[in-house]
Write a protein that holds these residues in place. Structure first.
Motif, PDB file in Angstrom:
ATOM      1  N   LEU A   1      31.962 -35.484   7.344  1.00  0.00           N
ATOM      2  CA  LEU A   1      32.288 -36.127   6.188  1.00  0.00           C
ATOM      3  C   LEU A   1      33.518 -35.798   5.787  1.00  0.00           C
ATOM      4  O   LEU A   1      34.468 -36.710   5.291  1.00  0.00           O
ATOM      5  CB  LEU A   1      31.120 -35.826   4.953  1.00  0.00           C
ATOM      6  CG  LEU A   1      29.629 -36.206   5.439  1.00  0.00           C
ATOM      7  CD1 LEU A   1      28.924 -35.567   4.272  1.00  0.00           C
ATOM      8  CD2 LEU A   1      29.669 -37.783   4.969  1.00  0.00           C
TER       9      LEU A   1
ATOM     10  N   ALA B   1      27.333 -43.260   0.069  1.00  0.00           N
ATOM     11  CA  ALA B   1      28.567 -43.267  -0.808  1.00  0.00           C
ATOM     12  C   ALA B   1      29.209 -44.386  -0.766  1.00  0.00           C
ATOM     13  O   ALA B   1      29.959 -44.910  -2.042  1.00  0.00           O
ATOM     14  CB  ALA B   1      29.364 -42.094  -0.155  1.00  0.00           C
ATOM     15  N   GLU B   2      29.386 -45.328   0.125  1.00  0.00           N
ATOM     16  CA  GLU B   2      29.982 -46.565   0.317  1.00  0.00           C
ATOM     17  C   GLU B   2      29.419 -47.707  -0.904  1.00  0.00           C
ATOM     18  O   GLU B   2      30.018 -48.288  -1.534  1.00  0.00           O
ATOM     19  CB  GLU B   2      30.149 -47.048   1.380  1.00  0.00           C
ATOM     20  CG  GLU B   2      31.142 -46.615   2.605  1.00  0.00           C
ATOM     21  CD  GLU B   2      32.615 -46.901   1.762  1.00  0.00           C
ATOM     22  OE1 GLU B   2      32.871 -48.006   1.271  1.00  0.00           O
ATOM     23  OE2 GLU B   2      33.417 -46.228   2.452  1.00  0.00           O
TER      24      GLU B   2
ATOM     25  N   TYR C   1      34.917 -38.452   3.300  1.00  0.00           N
ATOM     26  CA  TYR C   1      33.923 -38.659   2.369  1.00  0.00           C
ATOM     27  C   TYR C   1      33.517 -37.263   1.670  1.00  0.00           C
ATOM     28  O   TYR C   1      32.475 -37.195   0.993  1.00  0.00           O
ATOM     29  CB  TYR C   1      32.474 -39.020   2.899  1.00  0.00           C
ATOM     30  CG  TYR C   1      32.773 -40.921   3.437  1.00  0.00           C
ATOM     31  CD1 TYR C   1      32.382 -41.735   2.517  1.00  0.00           C
ATOM     32  CD2 TYR C   1      33.138 -41.227   4.751  1.00  0.00           C
ATOM     33  CE1 TYR C   1      32.774 -43.048   2.785  1.00  0.00           C
ATOM     34  CE2 TYR C   1      33.236 -42.420   5.164  1.00  0.00           C
ATOM     35  CZ  TYR C   1      32.792 -43.319   4.144  1.00  0.00           C
ATOM     36  OH  TYR C   1      33.105 -44.564   4.668  1.00  0.00           O
ATOM     37  N   GLU C   2      34.254 -36.444   2.021  1.00  0.00           N
ATOM     38  CA  GLU C   2      34.153 -34.909   1.554  1.00  0.00           C
ATOM     39  C   GLU C   2      33.989 -34.956   0.279  1.00  0.00           C
ATOM     40  O   GLU C   2      32.929 -34.308  -0.545  1.00  0.00           O
ATOM     41  CB  GLU C   2      35.035 -34.009   2.144  1.00  0.00           C
ATOM     42  CG  GLU C   2      34.965 -32.383   1.654  1.00  0.00           C
ATOM     43  CD  GLU C   2      35.753 -31.595   2.119  1.00  0.00           C
ATOM     44  OE1 GLU C   2      35.730 -30.328   2.089  1.00  0.00           O
ATOM     45  OE2 GLU C   2      36.967 -31.895   2.272  1.00  0.00           O
TER      46      GLU C   2
ATOM     47  N   ARG D   1      33.163 -37.465  -1.895  1.00  0.00           N
ATOM     48  CA  ARG D   1      32.038 -38.401  -2.252  1.00  0.00           C
ATOM     49  C   ARG D   1      30.774 -37.863  -2.151  1.00  0.00           C
ATOM     50  O   ARG D   1      29.944 -38.487  -2.622  1.00  0.00           O
ATOM     51  CB  ARG D   1      32.625 -39.689  -1.660  1.00  0.00           C
ATOM     52  CG  ARG D   1      33.971 -40.186  -2.078  1.00  0.00           C
ATOM     53  CD  ARG D   1      34.433 -41.443  -1.344  1.00  0.00           C
ATOM     54  NE  ARG D   1      33.565 -42.691  -1.789  1.00  0.00           N
ATOM     55  CZ  ARG D   1      33.559 -43.776  -1.017  1.00  0.00           C
ATOM     56  NH1 ARG D   1      34.650 -43.894  -0.056  1.00  0.00           N
ATOM     57  NH2 ARG D   1      32.911 -44.759  -1.219  1.00  0.00           N
TER      58      ARG D   1
ATOM     59  N   GLY E   1      25.006 -36.800   7.971  1.00  0.00           N
ATOM     60  CA  GLY E   1      26.394 -37.334   7.384  1.00  0.00           C
ATOM     61  C   GLY E   1      26.433 -38.763   7.398  1.00  0.00           C
ATOM     62  O   GLY E   1      27.114 -39.325   6.455  1.00  0.00           O
ATOM     63  N   TYR E   2      25.962 -39.364   8.364  1.00  0.00           N
ATOM     64  CA  TYR E   2      26.186 -40.900   8.480  1.00  0.00           C
ATOM     65  C   TYR E   2      25.679 -41.571   7.049  1.00  0.00           C
ATOM     66  O   TYR E   2      26.092 -42.456   6.677  1.00  0.00           O
ATOM     67  CB  TYR E   2      25.688 -41.512   9.878  1.00  0.00           C
ATOM     68  CG  TYR E   2      25.876 -42.890  10.100  1.00  0.00           C
ATOM     69  CD1 TYR E   2      27.274 -43.556   9.984  1.00  0.00           C
ATOM     70  CD2 TYR E   2      24.926 -43.762   9.999  1.00  0.00           C
ATOM     71  CE1 TYR E   2      27.434 -44.906  10.066  1.00  0.00           C
ATOM     72  CE2 TYR E   2      24.842 -44.902  10.255  1.00  0.00           C
ATOM     73  CZ  TYR E   2      26.226 -45.821  10.090  1.00  0.00           C
ATOM     74  OH  TYR E   2      26.220 -47.149  10.240  1.00  0.00           O
TER      75      TYR E   2
ATOM     76  N   ALA F   1      27.301 -41.015   4.110  1.00  0.00           N
ATOM     77  CA  ALA F   1      28.361 -41.856   4.048  1.00  0.00           C
ATOM     78  C   ALA F   1      28.148 -43.347   3.595  1.00  0.00           C
ATOM     79  O   ALA F   1      29.002 -43.938   2.791  1.00  0.00           O
ATOM     80  CB  ALA F   1      29.411 -41.703   5.278  1.00  0.00           C
TER      81      ALA F   1
ATOM     82  N   VAL G   1      31.981 -47.652   7.485  1.00  0.00           N
ATOM     83  CA  VAL G   1      31.689 -46.218   8.144  1.00  0.00           C
ATOM     84  C   VAL G   1      31.486 -46.473   9.520  1.00  0.00           C
ATOM     85  O   VAL G   1      30.588 -47.036  10.003  1.00  0.00           O
ATOM     86  CB  VAL G   1      30.247 -45.747   7.551  1.00  0.00           C
ATOM     87  CG1 VAL G   1      30.276 -44.270   7.781  1.00  0.00           C
ATOM     88  CG2 VAL G   1      30.255 -45.729   5.930  1.00  0.00           C
TER      89      VAL G   1
ATOM     90  N   THR H   1      35.913 -37.893   8.102  1.00  0.00           N
ATOM     91  CA  THR H   1      35.839 -39.190   7.904  1.00  0.00           C
ATOM     92  C   THR H   1      36.310 -39.770   6.420  1.00  0.00           C
ATOM     93  O   THR H   1      36.265 -40.910   6.053  1.00  0.00           O
ATOM     94  CB  THR H   1      34.485 -40.135   8.093  1.00  0.00           C
ATOM     95  OG1 THR H   1      33.574 -39.179   7.401  1.00  0.00           O
ATOM     96  CG2 THR H   1      34.313 -39.857   9.645  1.00  0.00           C
TER      97      THR H   1
END
Length: 280
Positions: free
Chosen positions: A111, A85-86, A116-117, A119, A78-79, A82, A14, A114
């Motif tokens: 998101l 999510a990973e 991830y929208e 996820r 957001g971060y 993400a 990320v 990058t």
């Protein structure tokens, strides 16, 4: 702070610099111990930030997040969503909620930018009231400072779930992992950290007393509970200086963290003190 391969892979994947304000120097963005403020109010009070990388890694490890899990994040940006999510992968599910529409709009946009929208689902709501229809989560990570754990969060915690929350105890914060254990919670780990405070119905503002010295500089006292009558402090910095030793010796390289927590719990009138440079 990183002890699992899933969390390591997330931090390698990320792009942290994408989630901070444009122009933030990379040595600041990727300093493991530094948070990056993303929103302040008109008085300069910090409302949102990208937390220091060390505590983000530590909280994910404290929670024991694994692939395939459903995870609720209280306090968006957001971060961190993400990263989660990973870790949970394609079979997992992340919901990130925040009371501030500016923050959720920004998180959603970043998101999307990058990838991830799809996820991470971002919601704008006061999490103190719960999230109707969302059901139970395997893990809950709270990324704002709280003074208590509201029942609505526990309503969303699975029977064998873990919640990680920065609890503010009389001004001293510890990020604590709690595992549901029958009809109660059992703490499994804690970490020293600081977070922007919870907003909305669960907010609990501090009382701050600012005392001027003879040069116009200030000493500030910050109380969570048990604040004294401020009139007792009028002119205190105009009196003659005196020193009183506590009789407590702290050894070299010995952490103050345990002492701070003990004092916060047992010392009447405990508060946090800050002094301007040069205060007399």
């Amino acid at each position: 702070m990183i002890t699992s391969s899933f969390v390591e892979a997330a931090f390698r994947t990320v792009p942290r610099h994408t989630f901070v304000p444009a122009g933030t120097p990379l040595d600041v963005v990727y300093d493991v111990d530094r948070s990056v403020i993303t929103k302040t109010d008109e008085h300069g009070v910090h409302l949102s930030s990208v937390s220091a990388a060390y505590i983000q890694a530590r909280m994910i490890e404290q929670a024991g997040v694994e692939p395939g899990m459903r995870v609720l994040e209280v306090g968006s940006g957001g971060y961190n969503a993400a990263l989660l999510a990973e870790v949970v992968g394609a079979d997992g599910h992340i919901v990130s909620v925040d009371i501030d529409a500016d923050i959720t709009d920004r998180a959603q946009a970043l998101l999307r930018e990058t990838g991830y929208e799809d996820r991470v689902r971002v919601m704008q709501a006061d999490a103190m009231h719960g999230l109707p229809g969302e059901g139970a989560f395997d893990r809950i990570l709270v990324t704002v400072g709280a003074w208590d754990i509201p029942p609505s969060w526990l309503d969303h915690l699975a029977l064998d779930g873990v919640i990680v929350v920065p609890l503010r105890m009389n001004g001293v914060t510890r990020t604590i992992a709690f595992r549901r254990d029958g009809d109660h919670l059992t703490s499994t780990s804690s970490e020293v950290a600081g977070f922007v405070p919870l907003q909305g119905e669960g907010a609990r503002p501090e009382r701050i007393f600012r005392m001027p010295d003879r040069q116009g500089r200030f000493v500030s006292l910050r109380f969570d509970v048990g604040a004294p009558d401020a009139r007792q402090l009028d002119g205190v910095l105009d009196t003659e200086r005196s020193e009183v030793w506590s009789g407590v010796t702290v050894g070299h390289s010995e952490s103050f963290a345990d002492l701070h927590l003990w004092l916060a719990g047992f010392l009447p009138g405990f508060c946090l003190l800050a002094a301007d440079d040069g205060t007399e």
